[in-house]
Enzyme design. Sequence first.
Site, PDB file in Angstrom:
ATOM      1  N   LYS A 114      -1.913  -2.229   8.136  1.00 39.17           N
ATOM      2  CA  LYS A 114      -3.029  -1.671   8.894  1.00 39.17           C
ATOM      3  C   LYS A 114      -3.071  -2.290  10.288  1.00 39.17           C
ATOM      4  CE  LYS A 114      -6.071  -0.501   5.022  1.00 39.17           C
ATOM      5  NZ  LYS A 114      -7.413  -0.693   4.421  1.00 39.17           N
ATOM      6  N   ARG A 145       0.847  -1.187   0.000  1.00 37.42           N
ATOM      7  CA  ARG A 145       0.000   0.000   0.000  1.00 37.42           C
ATOM      8  C   ARG A 145       0.886   1.242   0.000  1.00 37.42           C
ATOM      9  NH1 ARG A 145      -2.123  -3.395   4.162  1.00 37.42           N
ATOM     10  NH2 ARG A 145      -4.202  -4.240   3.676  1.00 37.42           N
ATOM     11  N   HIS A 157      -3.977  -8.911   4.289  1.00 39.75           N
ATOM     12  CA  HIS A 157      -5.414  -8.873   4.543  1.00 39.75           C
ATOM     13  C   HIS A 157      -5.740  -9.643   5.815  1.00 39.75           C
ATOM     14  CE1 HIS A 157      -6.195  -8.244  -0.047  1.00 39.75           C
ATOM     15  NE2 HIS A 157      -5.972  -7.112   0.583  1.00 39.75           N
ATOM     16  N   TYR A 180     -10.076  -9.884  -5.698  1.00 44.62           N
ATOM     17  CA  TYR A 180      -9.153  -9.866  -6.824  1.00 44.62           C
ATOM     18  C   TYR A 180      -9.344 -11.047  -7.772  1.00 44.62           C
ATOM     19  CZ  TYR A 180      -6.839  -6.370  -3.971  1.00 44.62           C
ATOM     20  OH  TYR A 180      -6.582  -5.251  -3.225  1.00 44.62           O
ATOM     21  N   HIS A 223      -2.809   2.475  -5.585  1.00 43.29           N
ATOM     22  CA  HIS A 223      -3.551   1.261  -5.275  1.00 43.29           C
ATOM     23  C   HIS A 223      -3.807   0.416  -6.520  1.00 43.29           C
ATOM     24  CE1 HIS A 223      -5.097  -0.406  -1.581  1.00 43.29           C
ATOM     25  NE2 HIS A 223      -6.116  -0.934  -2.239  1.00 43.29           N
ATOM     26  N   ARG A 283      -1.164  -2.055  -6.760  1.00 40.97           N
ATOM     27  CA  ARG A 283      -1.412  -3.156  -5.816  1.00 40.97           C
ATOM     28  C   ARG A 283      -2.414  -4.140  -6.417  1.00 40.97           C
ATOM     29  NH1 ARG A 283      -1.344  -4.550  -0.289  1.00 40.97           N
ATOM     30  NH2 ARG A 283      -3.363  -5.064   0.636  1.00 40.97           N
TER      31      ARG A 283
END
Length: 348
Positions: free
Chosen positions: A215, A191, A311, A320, A285, A288
């Site tokens: 994150k 990211r 994730h 995806y 993004h 990504r």
Amino acid sequence: MTFRIVHQSTGNRARSPFRIIEQTTGQEVEWANRFLDLECLRRVAYRSLRSYAYDLLPFLRWWGSVHHTAHIAEEALSDSILLDYVRFQSSQQPPFSGATINQRVALADRALRGAFPNAPGQIAPPLQVSYWRRAPMGLGRPVPAVSRVRVREEKRTIVPLSVDQAAQFWASFRNARDLAIVGLMLMQGLRSQEVLDLNRDDLLLSEGQIRVRGKGNKTRFLPLAPEAMQLLDHYLRLERPNMPNDPLFVSLKGRARGSRMTPAGLRSLFRYHRRTTGVKTANPHRFRHTFATDMLRAGMSLPALMRLMGHAHIQTTLVYVNVTPLDVYQQYARAAAQCVRPIPVTSS
């Protein structure tokens, strides 16, 4: 009524640095800031707290236009407040996407419940209906869930960059720092904020690894592609100022030389190259997305890709999986070639 967000840096972990104030009077919106303080007490990420504050602004503007005050009394909360807010959001021009409306309404719901725990009745009780939600990928038992005020969202379609688009955009960069940044996005799937947060000691070049803080401040170790290692090595040897501070990617000139590259600086960089190359969909993004699509088409499993992407839930990685007609044809041809079936002989 107009509202704005001010930033007040304090060392108090129980007080949000982001404060929502009414612009004409300068007074704080007490109930909204009380919710932000509660989220700060939960130690949510700094960027999440900032996002919450900005997502509350549309609700405050709507409430102020209807009631001519930012103050909300507990007795004023009714079971139709969120439905009225959805109607307001849906009537705006240009129209907001379903995802934007759902995000704003869900946050307003959380903020009102958090700020007014003793409010009479429930907010939008007719839509608080329990139902059975199927477990992810059909594994495990179904679990009860609660439906909230939501509008239908358009199906999200991931459109990666083509090989020509990625090559054209990448060829427009001239210095080693920018090439290394794009390389980490395209070959490692990082990211934009993960790239900016990298420190010099996160590069483990002798081991062919990189340490990434994603994150929720979750750390993961990723293998470095040989091309990415070469780009990073060129940047470190040729351009990065020789300084003791931590940031990996820094400003290379001007008064900010040597300081960590900012999100605004990264956005400006990509904006300039989109304009010069004409590749309008090239944003951090999107690289990504391109990385994830390339890995899946190369045969990588979903659990492995989930770990690489950082994730928390495999449903996010499933976004995806976009099977094109060409993918269907190629996989069918490959599977059919391995099947052995008796072919009946027809008489002439």
